[in-house]
Design a protein around this motif. Structure first.
Motif, PDB file in Angstrom:
ATOM      1  N   MET A   1     -13.031  -6.596   5.168  1.00 37.53           N
ATOM      2  CA  MET A   1     -13.845  -5.527   4.625  1.00 37.53           C
ATOM      3  C   MET A   1     -14.394  -5.977   2.752  1.00 37.53           C
ATOM      4  SD  MET A   1     -11.407  -2.739   2.737  1.00 37.53           S
ATOM      5  CE  MET A   1     -10.050  -2.236   3.914  1.00 37.53           C
ATOM      6  N   ASP A   5     -16.579  -1.428  -0.015  1.00 35.96           N
ATOM      7  CA  ASP A   5     -15.189  -0.744   1.115  1.00 35.96           C
ATOM      8  C   ASP A   5     -13.711  -0.548   0.487  1.00 35.96           C
ATOM      9  OD1 ASP A   5     -17.199  -0.858   2.867  1.00 35.96           O
ATOM     10  OD2 ASP A   5     -16.470  -2.201   4.287  1.00 35.96           O
ATOM     11  N   ALA A   6     -13.788  -2.033  -0.362  1.00 38.52           N
ATOM     12  CA  ALA A   6     -12.056  -1.866  -0.960  1.00 38.52           C
ATOM     13  C   ALA A   6     -12.088  -0.642  -1.813  1.00 38.52           C
ATOM     14  CB  ALA A   6     -11.897  -3.033  -1.294  1.00 38.52           C
ATOM     15  N   ALA A   9     -11.827   2.476  -0.677  1.00 33.10           N
ATOM     16  CA  ALA A   9      -9.933   2.862   0.027  1.00 33.10           C
ATOM     17  C   ALA A   9      -8.913   2.895  -0.787  1.00 33.10           C
ATOM     18  CB  ALA A   9      -9.690   1.860   1.009  1.00 33.10           C
ATOM     19  N   ILE A  50      -3.126   3.236   1.477  1.00 30.69           N
ATOM     20  CA  ILE A  50      -3.532   2.116   1.734  1.00 30.69           C
ATOM     21  C   ILE A  50      -3.155   0.847   3.130  1.00 30.69           C
ATOM     22  CG2 ILE A  50      -4.032  -0.008   0.948  1.00 30.69           C
ATOM     23  CD1 ILE A  50      -4.327   1.145  -1.723  1.00 30.69           C
ATOM     24  N   ASP A  51      -2.177   0.721   3.289  1.00 31.36           N
ATOM     25  CA  ASP A  51      -1.855   0.757   4.509  1.00 31.36           C
ATOM     26  C   ASP A  51      -2.016   1.146   5.555  1.00 31.36           C
ATOM     27  OD1 ASP A  51      -0.748  -1.489   6.458  1.00 31.36           O
ATOM     28  OD2 ASP A  51       1.127  -1.032   6.066  1.00 31.36           O
ATOM     29  N   THR A  54      -6.131   1.814   5.453  1.00 34.20           N
ATOM     30  CA  THR A  54      -7.082  -0.406   5.874  1.00 34.20           C
ATOM     31  C   THR A  54      -6.624  -0.769   6.455  1.00 34.20           C
ATOM     32  OG1 THR A  54      -5.970  -1.221   4.006  1.00 34.20           O
ATOM     33  CG2 THR A  54      -7.854   0.594   3.849  1.00 34.20           C
ATOM     34  N   VAL A  56      -3.680  -2.653   5.848  1.00 30.20           N
ATOM     35  CA  VAL A  56      -3.879  -3.926   4.740  1.00 30.20           C
ATOM     36  C   VAL A  56      -2.128  -3.934   4.688  1.00 30.20           C
ATOM     37  CG1 VAL A  56      -4.481  -5.437   2.563  1.00 30.20           C
ATOM     38  CG2 VAL A  56      -6.187  -4.573   4.227  1.00 30.20           C
ATOM     39  N   LEU A  76      -7.608  -5.800  -1.317  1.00 28.10           N
ATOM     40  CA  LEU A  76      -8.005  -5.733  -0.279  1.00 28.10           C
ATOM     41  C   LEU A  76      -8.981  -6.166   0.395  1.00 28.10           C
ATOM     42  CD1 LEU A  76      -7.860  -1.087  -0.549  1.00 28.10           C
ATOM     43  CD2 LEU A  76      -6.434  -3.324   0.453  1.00 28.10           C
ATOM     44  N   HIS A  79      -7.895  -9.847   1.966  1.00 33.50           N
ATOM     45  CA  HIS A  79      -7.331  -9.104   3.050  1.00 33.50           C
ATOM     46  C   HIS A  79      -7.304  -8.558   4.050  1.00 33.50           C
ATOM     47  CE1 HIS A  79      -5.073 -10.981  -0.151  1.00 33.50           C
ATOM     48  NE2 HIS A  79      -4.328 -12.179   0.722  1.00 33.50           N
ATOM     49  N   GLY A  80      -8.313  -7.998   3.726  1.00 30.93           N
ATOM     50  CA  GLY A  80      -8.798  -6.447   4.717  1.00 30.93           C
ATOM     51  C   GLY A  80     -10.222  -6.870   5.676  1.00 30.93           C
TER      52      GLY A  80
END
Length: 80
Positions: A1, A5-6, A9, A50-51, A54, A56, A76, A79-80
């Protein structure tokens, strides 16, 4: 990501959990709990939202890293 995008989100999740937050007035250094006035349940709902959106997962040990809007976006993106 990527970061864009993060950011999208994070804004969407905050908008869902705290619809009264106006992002035009929010600095990315804003603290989620203090500056955006999210209580502990709102913060947990934000993490869950968020989980779901995404995929994540943010474990509790990483909560200090996501205490600000900027930190959450960075987390994010990484880690995304």
């Amino acid at each position: 990501m990527n970061e864009q995008d993060a950011r999208a989100a994070v804004h969407a999740a905050i908008g869902e959990v705290a619809p009264d937050v106006d992002f035009d007035d929010v600095d990315e250094d804003a603290r989620l709990r203090q500056d955006l006035e999210l209580d502990s349940l709102d913060f947990l709902r934000l993490v869950e939202t968020i989980d779901k959106a995404t995929g994540v997962d943010i474990p509790e040990r990483d909560y200090p890293a996501v205490a600000t809007v900027k930190g959450l976006i960075g987390y994010l993106a990484a880690h995304g």
